[in-house]
Design a protein around this motif. Structure first.
Motif, short mmCIF file in Angstrom:
data_model
loop_
_atom_site.label_atom_id
_atom_site.label_comp_id
_atom_site.label_asym_id
_atom_site.label_seq_id
_atom_site.Cartn_x
_atom_site.Cartn_y
_atom_site.Cartn_z
N SER A 9 -59.99 -66.62 -93.07
CA SER A 9 -59.50 -65.99 -94.30
C SER A 9 -59.21 -67.03 -95.37
N ARG A 32 -61.00 -67.35 -99.08
CA ARG A 32 -60.22 -67.43 -100.31
C ARG A 32 -60.58 -68.68 -101.10
N ARG A 79 -62.19 -68.77 -104.80
CA ARG A 79 -61.49 -69.49 -105.86
C ARG A 79 -62.40 -70.55 -106.50
#
Length: 791
Positions: free
Chosen positions: A50, A54, A58
């Motif tokens: 996870s 992310r 980003r």
């Protein structure tokens, strides 16, 4: 002696620290008997995955933001669209350009570089009433700014601030795919209280028409526009997914260079900023509305509008002549350049495997000599080659007698495949003789889908043709697929290409059987999804690798498109003043012809009937081409689909056409050219579903008869056929009634085509006996391919 009280010991695991140390497990044994850490490891892996996702999102967002706001990013395209005719776009465009360039930038379209906002912007004004120009601008827009006038009310529309043309364009924009949107509210009163009330009313009236993330701005003063520009600068713009899969260039300048080697051809020079993806000089491109072409050169030109430009060179007008400084020039590699392959060239001898013997050749010659001795009555001017294809009357009579001696039509069943195939051969054999005296097989049961030549028709004849089409549309809705058996032609000849099916869902139909000649000119995929995945990975690899034959997105370049017809180039030079000229790069295989299937729905603003095989203009993404589709239903539980004679409103159908290959998803806008030569109208919207020549589309006809005498489960039916030979021919096909009975034909009765039927129930006297027949149909090959070239 008295009893001594003895209390129970306290229930404790350890009575003292010393006993606790005695029972303590050693570290070595604890590691040996401890629980497994499998669960903890899996949870840690999920957490790590996870976190990685992310971080990737980003980083991608940061990269996109830097590319969008950097000095190498192309100018953002803002399209101003007036929701009503009263919206003043000219003054709003001037205010925006003056705000960005600190002076009046002049004509439109204009590209402005603003050092204050550290961004470059192209402002386009969508002309109200010109649907084609509005569509082309919406395809290239990074931001669509809808302009509403708070002082005008449109009574003829569902929304008071949007007129009928605005509603039509809004629905078309939604079908194409809306990019980021904002709404400018103009003409608000000066009084602050009334201004606030009018703005609130306008927002409440327009909110249901736009996406949830759409923002509303007052746009009357410079301060309000300044506030919008600062928010627009940091806004992350969204674009339709289909637009980011292919490179495209919106031409800001169009030039022509004559081609001395090819008379009638020229080289088209399109100058502008490349967007979305990298473009290779070895790649094929599509000029919107013109066609697919190869590139002869790509020139990287010095950017005329850098962000650190001097104040006296902040605006670029389309009519100004700048000094062009070529930084880099790329020529295609003949070994790597993709070939412009449109149609497959079939080899007529590809299926020839044996050579005839001398005896066979001598026998053919003897038969040919005997045929020459026969006296034949031929039309005047018939050549020897044409005469070879014309059958004698005796041949036709022999073939008819052979057909009568046969068992007739054989029902196509799953368990009797051989017999069904034999019956099919008989059907096609009989139809070959029938084609001499009857209309073409595509016109057997319906009028020709194309109207007569419009140049040779008067207004009264055009009205009569339209009236006939409307009557046929109404009749098709009331009595779908019902056909009358002709009185003067035997039904076994008229419907020779049709066959019966025991079950539409489960009966077999070979998709490779009796294909038309057009199928020898198209291409097909073994597995479309696998090929599309491979092609997209190849394009992504070209995007990520630093190749010498590619220019990255954001580059200001001049693209040389070779071998463009002269008449088209001069027309494009006129079009560039009113609408954007777009050239987009094509993925591998996207220039080849195949059978494309679209999910399509009739547009709510178009009320006239749309017939199958009618010529329409298809806008698929950036591409435009002319096609003649056939419409069909979409059966999820069957490999066969029923053809629809008309595109009915209120439900989706599947439109199948011959067209260049495109990989989904892509939006579709279907237009129809008006008879009076005016601008085309939007008739349908949809999206691309698949590329599959093996999709089976069956045309159904229903022959109807009426009960004459009924006796329990038996009935005598008349008016379905008009001679007993037709009854025997169609005897294997099952019959059914509109009240739900099913049965079979037993035998003919009399000499006028009446027949005896056996049903699974008592037939009502008011019921109708029906027989369903099917044949496979295909789209029509378009007479012209591109709207601008063949206009």
């Amino acid at each position: 002696m008295g009893r001594v009280q003895v209390n129970k010991a306290h229930k404790s695991r350890f009575s003292s620290k010393s006993t606790r140390n005695i029972h303590r497990t050693s570290v070595k044994d604890k590691s040996r008997i401890a629980k497994s850490d499998v669960g903890k490891g899996a949870r840690a892996a999920r957490i790590q995955h996870s976190k990685m996702v992310r971080d990737q999102k980003r980083a991608a967002l940061l990269k996109e933001k830097r590319a969008m706001s950097g000095s190498t990013s192309p100018p953002r395209v803002i399209v101003l669209f007036g929701l009503s005719v009263s919206a003043d776009l000219d003054s709003l465009a001037k205010d925006l350009l003056r705000l960005l360039s600190a002076e009046d930038a002049g004509g439109a379209p204009s590209t402005v570089s603003s050092p204050e906002y550290k961004m470059r912007v192209t402002v386009l004004k969508a002309p109200h009433g010109d649907l084609m120009a509005c569509m082309e601008m919406a395809k290239v827009a990074d931001l669509i700014a809808f302009v509403a006038s708070a002082s005008s009310l449109c009574e003829d529309s569902s929304s008071y601030y949007i007129d009928s043309f605005g509603n039509q364009c809004l629905s078309v924009f939604r079908s194409i795919g809306l990019p980021s949107t904002v709404v400018f509210i103009r003409d608000l009163p000066l009084d602050m209280k009334k201004r606030h009330e009018f703005k609130k009313m306008c927002i409440s009236g327009l909110t249901p028409e736009f996406p949830e993330d759409c923002r509303f701005y007052s746009a009357d003063t410079k301060d309000e526009l300044h506030k919008f520009m600062w928010l627009f600068k940091g806004q992350r713009l969204s674009a339709p997914h289909w637009r980011n899969q292919r490179p495209y260039l919106m031409a800001q300048k169009v030039d022509i260079v004559n081609d001395d080697q090819n008379p009638g051809k020229s080289t088209l020079l399109l100058t502008g900023y490349l967007r979305a993806r990298s473009l290779s000089v070895n790649q094929l491109v599509h000029v919107s509305g013109v066609g697919d072409f190869q590139l002869s050169k790509i020139e990287v030109i010095k950017d005329p509008l850098p962000l650190n430009a001097r104040k006296d060179h902040v605006a670029m007008d389309s009519e100004e002549v700048h000094e062009v400084e070529v930084i880099k020039s790329m020529d295609p590699d003949p070994m790597k350049q993709e070939a412009l392959l449109v149609e497959n060239v079939p080899d007529p001898l590809a299926g020839e495997q044996t050579w005839p013997t001398e005896e066979e050749m001598a026998e053919v010659e003897r038969a040919h000599e005997q045929k020459k001795l026969k006296k034949r009555s031929l039309p005047r001017g018939t050549s020897e080659y044409q005469a070879a294809w014309i059958l004698d009357d005796s041949d036709v009579e022999d073939s008819e007698s052979d057909g009568d001696d046969d068992d007739g039509m054989v029902l196509d069943e799953e368990e009797n495949g051989g017999a069904a195939q034999e019956g099919r051969n008989d059907l096609y054999y009989d139809d070959d003789q029938a084609s001499l005296n009857l209309r073409d097989s595509e016109e057997e049961t319906e009028d020709d889908s194309m109207m007569m030549d419009g140049d040779n028709l008067t207004k009264e004849q055009i009205k009569d043709e339209l009236k006939k089409i409307k009557e046929a549309h109404a009749e098709d809705e009331e009595f779908p697929d019902e056909v009358d058996t002709p009185l003067d032609v035997p039904a076994r000849r008229r419907f020779a290409k049709y066959r019966g099916l025991k079950s539409f869902r489960t009966s077999s139909w070979d998709p490779k059987e009796s294909l038309p000649l057009e199928y020898a000119r198209i291409f097909a995929f073994d597995n479309l999804k696998r090929t599309q995945k491979h092609v997209l990975l190849k394009a992504l690899d070209m995007e990520q690798s630093d190749r010498d034959d590619c220019i990255p997105a954001g580059t200001y370049a001049r693209v040389h498109v070779r071998e463009v017809p002269m008449g088209v180039t001069t027309r494009l030079c006129d079009f560039v003043k009113t609408l954007p000229i777009v050239v987009c790069g094509l993925l591998q295989h996207e220039s080849k012809m195949s059978v494309l299937h679209f999910s399509i729905k009739k547009h709510e603003t178009y009320s006239a009937p749309i017939k199958s095989k009618e010529e329409l203009i298809f806008h698929v993404g950036f591409r435009q081409f002319v096609a003649r589709p056939i419409f069909s239903t979409d059966n999820m539980n069957s490999d066969k689909h029923k053809m629809e004679r008309f595109l009915h409103s209120g439900r989706f159908s599947v439109a199948s056409i011959y067209a260049p290959i495109s990989f989904p998803p892509l939006p579709l806008i279907a237009l129809k050219q008006a008879e009076d030569g005016s601008a085309p109208a939007v008739v349908a919207v949809g999206s691309l579903r698949s590329v599959d020549p093996d999709r089976i589309i069956l045309k159904r006809i229903i022959l109807t008869g009426y009960p004459q005498r009924v006796s329990k489960l038996k009935a005598s039916v008349r008016y379905m056929f008009h001679n007993p030979e037709d009854v025997r021919w169609f005897k294997p096909v099952e019959v059914w009634t509109k009240c739900g009975r099913r049965g079979r034909v037993k035998e003919p009765v009399g000499t006028h085509g009446a027949m005896k039927c056996v049903l699974n129930g008592v037939l009502q006297q008011h019921d109708t006996v029906c027989m369903s027949l099917y044949k496979r149909v295909y789209p029509k090959w378009p007479n012209r391919r591109f709207p601008i070239v063949d206009a």
